[in-house]
Design a protein around this motif. Structure first.
Motif, short mmCIF file in Angstrom:
data_model
loop_
_atom_site.label_atom_id
_atom_site.label_comp_id
_atom_site.label_asym_id
_atom_site.label_seq_id
_atom_site.Cartn_x
_atom_site.Cartn_y
_atom_site.Cartn_z
N GLY B 592 -5.33 -15.31 -0.94
CA GLY B 592 -6.43 -14.86 -1.78
C GLY B 592 -5.91 -14.06 -2.97
N ARG B 593 -6.74 -14.02 -4.02
CA ARG B 593 -6.44 -13.17 -5.17
C ARG B 593 -7.47 -12.06 -5.23
NH1 ARG B 593 -6.14 -18.06 -7.98
NH2 ARG B 593 -3.96 -18.69 -8.23
N GLY B 594 -7.00 -10.89 -5.66
CA GLY B 594 -7.94 -9.79 -5.87
C GLY B 594 -7.64 -9.14 -7.20
N ILE B 595 -8.68 -8.61 -7.82
CA ILE B 595 -8.50 -8.00 -9.14
C ILE B 595 -9.00 -6.55 -9.09
CG2 ILE B 595 -10.75 -8.70 -10.11
CD1 ILE B 595 -9.11 -9.45 -12.70
N ALA B 596 -8.38 -5.70 -9.87
CA ALA B 596 -8.84 -4.31 -9.97
C ALA B 596 -8.45 -3.77 -11.33
CB ALA B 596 -8.24 -3.45 -8.86
N LEU B 597 -9.22 -2.76 -11.77
CA LEU B 597 -9.10 -2.24 -13.13
C LEU B 597 -9.23 -0.73 -13.09
CD1 LEU B 597 -9.32 -3.00 -16.27
CD2 LEU B 597 -11.79 -3.00 -15.92
N GLN B 598 -8.31 -0.02 -13.72
CA GLN B 598 -8.45 1.44 -13.78
C GLN B 598 -7.75 1.96 -15.02
OE1 GLN B 598 -10.08 3.27 -11.37
NE2 GLN B 598 -9.33 5.37 -11.54
N LYS B 599 -8.44 2.83 -15.74
CA LYS B 599 -7.78 3.52 -16.85
C LYS B 599 -7.32 4.88 -16.33
CE LYS B 599 -8.40 5.31 -21.54
NZ LYS B 599 -9.31 5.45 -22.68
N SER B 600 -6.06 5.19 -16.54
CA SER B 600 -5.61 6.53 -16.19
C SER B 600 -4.55 6.97 -17.19
CB SER B 600 -5.08 6.59 -14.76
OG SER B 600 -3.95 5.77 -14.58
N PHE B 601 -4.57 8.23 -17.50
CA PHE B 601 -3.59 8.83 -18.41
C PHE B 601 -3.48 8.04 -19.72
CE2 PHE B 601 -2.77 9.94 -14.07
CZ PHE B 601 -2.76 11.32 -14.15
N GLY B 602 -4.64 7.60 -20.19
CA GLY B 602 -4.70 6.98 -21.50
C GLY B 602 -4.36 5.50 -21.55
N THR B 603 -4.03 4.91 -20.42
CA THR B 603 -3.66 3.49 -20.40
C THR B 603 -4.59 2.72 -19.48
OG1 THR B 603 -1.34 3.99 -20.86
CG2 THR B 603 -1.79 1.86 -19.83
N ILE B 604 -5.14 1.61 -20.00
CA ILE B 604 -6.00 0.75 -19.17
C ILE B 604 -5.10 -0.27 -18.49
CG2 ILE B 604 -7.96 -0.84 -19.14
CD1 ILE B 604 -8.77 0.34 -21.88
N VAL B 605 -5.24 -0.41 -17.17
CA VAL B 605 -4.43 -1.39 -16.45
C VAL B 605 -5.33 -2.24 -15.55
CG1 VAL B 605 -2.51 -1.76 -14.84
CG2 VAL B 605 -2.43 0.18 -16.41
N ALA B 606 -5.14 -3.56 -15.63
CA ALA B 606 -5.78 -4.47 -14.67
C ALA B 606 -4.67 -5.16 -13.89
CB ALA B 606 -6.63 -5.51 -15.40
N GLU B 607 -4.88 -5.31 -12.60
CA GLU B 607 -3.89 -5.98 -11.78
C GLU B 607 -4.55 -7.06 -10.92
OE1 GLU B 607 -1.65 -2.89 -9.71
OE2 GLU B 607 -1.15 -1.94 -11.64
N PHE B 715 -9.88 -9.69 1.18
CA PHE B 715 -11.25 -10.18 1.39
C PHE B 715 -11.37 -11.63 0.95
CE2 PHE B 715 -15.59 -11.06 0.22
CZ PHE B 715 -16.28 -10.63 1.34
N ASN B 716 -10.80 -11.92 -0.20
CA ASN B 716 -10.91 -13.30 -0.70
C ASN B 716 -10.11 -14.30 0.15
OD1 ASN B 716 -12.69 -12.71 -2.76
ND2 ASN B 716 -11.08 -12.25 -4.24
N ALA B 717 -9.09 -13.78 0.84
CA ALA B 717 -8.28 -14.66 1.68
C ALA B 717 -8.97 -14.97 3.00
CB ALA B 717 -6.92 -14.03 1.94
N ILE B 718 -9.48 -13.91 3.67
CA ILE B 718 -9.99 -14.12 5.03
C ILE B 718 -11.36 -13.52 5.29
CG2 ILE B 718 -7.67 -14.37 6.06
CD1 ILE B 718 -8.01 -11.39 7.01
N GLY B 719 -11.99 -12.96 4.27
CA GLY B 719 -13.34 -12.45 4.45
C GLY B 719 -13.44 -11.11 5.16
N VAL B 720 -12.32 -10.39 5.25
CA VAL B 720 -12.36 -9.06 5.88
C VAL B 720 -12.31 -7.99 4.80
CG1 VAL B 720 -11.14 -7.46 7.41
CG2 VAL B 720 -11.23 -9.90 7.97
N ARG B 721 -13.29 -7.10 4.80
CA ARG B 721 -13.31 -6.00 3.85
C ARG B 721 -12.63 -4.78 4.50
NH1 ARG B 721 -13.03 -5.30 -1.20
NH2 ARG B 721 -14.51 -7.01 -1.42
N VAL B 722 -11.51 -4.38 3.93
CA VAL B 722 -10.80 -3.21 4.47
C VAL B 722 -11.23 -1.97 3.70
CG1 VAL B 722 -8.55 -2.25 5.06
CG2 VAL B 722 -8.85 -4.73 5.01
N ARG B 723 -11.76 -1.00 4.42
CA ARG B 723 -12.28 0.20 3.76
C ARG B 723 -11.47 1.45 4.08
NH1 ARG B 723 -17.00 -2.39 5.64
NH2 ARG B 723 -18.10 -3.48 3.95
N GLU B 724 -10.35 1.25 4.73
CA GLU B 724 -9.53 2.42 5.06
C GLU B 724 -8.06 2.09 4.83
OE1 GLU B 724 -10.21 3.98 8.97
OE2 GLU B 724 -8.63 5.48 8.79
#
Lengths: 163, 739
Positions: B592-607, B715-724
């Protein structure tokens, strides 16, 4: 007195035979390029060669060295007298960040290239897995090993402790 | 001193005079004369605190930041050399000594004011106030990804431009030509019309006597010839042959070694220590009993360690002895229950009418996220060498805050600050840990009654168990979706806010938002950990947003796109990451692929993370990063920092966990505080967007997005949402069939 051969020189030392090689080298012989990281042989920062084989000097008592030859990062090559191809490759690929683990990484890499002039990704992973880098330079270490391998093959060199 | 401060204060105001920029280095009558004796030889003309030009035409950048792997010595020198038009092959660097002249007030400026524009009329006044403030706080900190974005832009570039302008003026005067006709290139001044040229050094003394220009002209990005390239880093050659000196390598004459065991329960005091066996052991010099610890000084580290192990130590019991990880989270849960009722809460930010939005919702989503304590585990264990004799003290260590250490050691030894000399060494990793002065204070306590130098080295066990930790915390989310699956309301209630203030914010357009937090006091000491609060909120908010996407039947990437239509800077970064990762291409089963986005310390990063679940194991194959730091001064160094941030964050995401049992830390070394190794390292690709906005940081922004990117990929690979976190604890096997 205990006598050890290190980087081509004989050293006479008055130390407890149970003292790990790392501390003898760092404190008594005053070569500080080999680093303390964990004290349990878990991280590889203290890697030296004993008769060409990489060892964890933080868990190797000085008494276990006997007449075997020890090589440290200082015995590999240096900026004044010329760098080892692996050291040069490390600069070419801009590998180090904080640099603390790199002596150990380089010693392990040299041992790998001595026995395997052109290692695959999997072979590199397997050989390097005992060396932790907290800055996460693993990708560049891998590139550095491949670069050194290419340099050696192009120049028809065999990687050894002496370059 | 008082007079000087006032003069600096006033001159800054005059200099600013409506200008947008003011820097420490460009004040007339400024620090040059004061620092001359510290950094320069008589023949060096010191223009200001940031650079000197020597008779051999070399330019030395004086850099007030510690080198901990981020290449700061190189990139800051580049910023200076660029504006100075210096010959890069003749540029050197020196790390600034721990002296108050280097109090790093540009850092305070960046943090307190943030990236808001300061009204030009207030500029001088504010900077004057910051100077006073930072002098008081003894700031000379390397952290907050601040070196390039604050010191670089506000100090080095201005200093370079100002100095160039003075050199040109001096040459114009001597040659009797118009200053605008003077050219500068590779540390040479020339006047083509009269065919004259001179090295910078020839006009250095004359230029130093001129007043500094108030508003030096900075280059446009298109004029850069050095910034934006990746010259070989200054600090690497010594790091490949073992000659780089770290704190742990300090070797003053007559050195003895110490190691220490402090109370495993933070804050507990020593009760008894039976030192009888240890005292007679070979090589033991002295046993030092402190309020909360016992230390042995010996001829060598090994002897000290062996002797320490023979000391039977008992610590006082405290009320904290009963505290364990579960009780901490239970308490936090109760606190959040109160917050939900509107009690004991603090407002983080709020907009719109959340209650109405909830009551009109088509669908409500709620989720609770949890993250553990984390240790820094720098490769170089904590250490500090102290030599206290005849009322003065030399200190060898690697510090992110040398001025702070100086003050702390002086206070411990009851001597004046100016009798403490910090010899800052290379840092074997910092990540925030080496901004803390606890080890230098402890070393001073241990060495204060002997006249020889003592090197205190912590065992790895001590390093893990006496750290200052990333906060363990809980976040509770609730969101409303409308009939089209778009979010109309969003709330987050969490525990403990440190900084940066904006870390909990999300960039997505949702009209009704409400975010509250509560304090949660424990006896576990907190410390800055690479990207600080962003590590918590990056994971929780970006995982929850992904949950909303799936609840509305949308793809995580497209859902984010639709909420960023009015936020083009973020959208561009997100799109680039998705594009380079081939977001829509097919993957094998259990990938599965997952995407996330966060700006910190003046730089926007998406992974974008690409993972495979094999049995219960997570294999991260590939990580694609897109980053907008405004402008990457040293692109290869920036990429290295992003890679580093990803690996550091991935270690934490997969394995990182410090647990508390009976009031103390359970983990102790790399066998139970696992670090990512080479075979587990994904292929990392980094793509830079130079958008031209204010320069952002590099050291930290790569870390926050990786945990949510991987969790979303699972989650996208196997449908399990990990919250911890850490992810290694998640049960992925039993639910695999669902996916």
């Amino acid at each position: 007195m205990i006598s050890i051969k290190i980087n081509g020189q004989i050293k006479e030392l008055d130390v407890d035979p149970s003292t790990p090689l790392l501390w003898v080298v760092r404190e008594n012989i005053e070569l500080t390029g080999s680093k303390f990281g964990c004290g349990l042989g878990l991280c590889g920062a203290c890697t030296m060669h004993m008769d060409g084989v990489p060892i964890r000097s933080c868990i190797t008592p000085i008494a276990a060295v006997g007449d075997k030859e020890i090589t440290t990062i200082e015995g590999i090559g240096n900026l004044n007298d010329g760098l080892h191809p692996v050291q040069q490759a490390w600069i070419d690929e801009q590998v180090p960040q904080c640099g603390y683990c790199q002596s150990g990484q380089i010693m392990t890499a040299i041992a790998l290239l001595k026995s395997n002039a052109s290692p695959s990704d999997e072979e590199i992973d397997k050989a390097m897995n005992g060396n932790i880098c907290r800055c996460g330079t693993y990708g560049r270490i891998k590139k550095g090993i491949k670069k050194a391998s290419e340099l050696a093959i192009i120049n028809n060199l065999k990687i050894s402790e002496n370059g | 001193m008082g007079k000087w401060k006032r003069r600096a204060f006033i001159s800054a105001g005059i200099l600013a005079g409506g200008a947008v920029i003011v820097g420490v280095a460009i004040r007339p009558g400024n620090r040059a004369s004061k620092v001359k004796n510290i950094i320069g030889n008589d023949e060096d003309a010191v223009f200001n605190v940031w650079l000197k030009i020597s008779p051999d035409n070399t330019v030395t950048a004086i850099i007030p930041h510690a080198e901990m792997g981020q290449g700061v010595h190189t990139s800051l020198a580049m910023m200076l050399a660029e504006e100075l038009d210096a010959d890069w092959s003749l540029v050197k660097f020196e790390e600034a000594p721990a002296h108050k002249q280097y109090a790093n007030y540009t850092l305070i400026d960046g943090f307190i004011i943030g990236e808001k524009k300061i009204p030009s009329l207030l500029q001088g006044t504010l900077d004057g106030a910051f100077l006073a403030l930072t002098k008081k706080m003894d700031f000379q900190i390397t952290g907050g990804s601040a070196s390039v974005r604050f010191t670089g832009v506000k100090g080095m570039q201005l200093a370079g431009a100002a100095t160039k302008s003075m050199l040109k003026e001096a040459a114009a005067k001597e040659w009797n030509v118009n200053v605008d006709e003077i050219k500068t290139e590779k540390s040479i001044l020339s006047h083509p019309g009269t065919n004259r040229s001179a090295k910078y050094a020839e006009f250095a003394h004359a230029a130093a006597k001129l007043s500094m220009p108030g508003k030096p002209k900075l280059k446009a990005i298109t004029e850069y010839t050095l910034m934006g390239t990746s010259p070989s880093r200054f600090d690497l050659p010594v790091k490949v042959d073992g000659s780089a000196k770290y704190g742990i390598d300090a070797a003053p004459p007559g050195l003895k070694y110490a190691t220490v065991k402090a109370s495993p329960v933070f804050g507990a005091k020593l009760k008894t220590a039976d030192t009888s066996v240890a005292e007679g052991m070979q090589g033991v010099q002295k046993i030092v009993v402190l309020e909360n610890a016992v230390a042995v000084i010996a001829d060598g580290y090994w002897q000290a360690k062996q002797a320490l192990a023979k000391i039977n130590i008992e610590f006082e019991s405290t009320e904290n002895d009963q505290i364990n990880q579960k009780s901490i989270f239970d308490t936090y849960g109760s606190i959040l229950d109160e917050v939900a009722e509107g009690k004991n809460r603090k407002k983080d930010y709020k907009s719109g009418d959340i209650e109405t939005a909830y009551s009109n919702a088509n669908k409500l989503i709620e989720a609770e996220y949890k993250v553990p304590y984390l240790a820094h585990a720098t490769m170089e264990p904590m250490n500090c060498t102290i030599w206290f004799r005849e009322g003065k003290c030399d200190v060898w260590t690697g510090s992110q805050n040398p001025l702070g250490f100086r003050g702390a050691v002086a206070e411990t030894l009851k001597i004046n600050d100016d009798q403490v000399f910090i010899h800052n060494q290379f840092l074997g990793g910092g990540f925030g840990r080496r901004a803390e002065n606890d080890v230098s204070i402890q070393a001073a306590m241990i060495a204060k009654d002997v006249n020889y130098p003592v090197k205190l080295i912590w065992s790895r066990e001590e390093d893990i168990r006496q750290d200052v930790y990333r906060e363990a915390t809980i976040s509770r989310f609730k969101a409303a979706l409308d009939i089209n699956g778009m979010p109309t309301a969003y709330s987050n209630q969490y525990l403990i806010k440190h900084h940066p203030a904006e870390a909990s914010q999300i960039p997505y357009e949702i009209n009704n938002k409400s975010v509250y937090y509560a304090d949660g006091k424990t006896h576990i000491p907190w410390g800055n950990w690479r990207s600080v609060d962003h590590t918590v909120h990056g994971f929780t908010t970006e995982s929850f947003i992904d949950e909303l996407a799936h609840a509305s039947g949308k793809d995580g990437y497209e859902f984010r796109q639709s909420l960023l239509q009015n936020n083009p800077a973020y959208l561009k970064v997100l799109d680039l990451a998705a594009e380079k990762a081939n977001w829509n291409s097919e993957l094998p089963k259990n990938w599965g692929r997952g995407i996330a986005l966060q700006k910190s310390f003046g730089t926007i990063v998406a992974e974008v993370a690409e993972v495979e679940i094999i049995d219960n194991e997570i294999k991260v194959h590939r990580v694609v990063c897109a980053a907008d730091p405004g402008f990457a001064v040293h692109p290869d160094g920036f990429i290295a920092q992003i890679e580093s941030g990803v690996i550091y964050g991935l270690t934490a995401a997969l394995y990182g966990e410090i647990n508390i049992e009976n009031g103390a830390v359970v983990q102790s070394n790399f066998h139970d505080y696992q670090i990512l190794r080479m075979s587990e390292t994904p292929k990392i690709e980094t793509y830079i967007i130079n958008s031209g906005t204010a320069i952002g940081g590099g050291g930290e922004p790569g870390t926050p997005p990786i945990a949510p990117a991987v969790a979303n990929a699972i989650f996208n690979a196997i449908g399990v949402r990990v919250r911890e976190l850490p992810l290694k604890k998640a049960d992925l096997k039993q639910k695999e069939v669902i996916g």
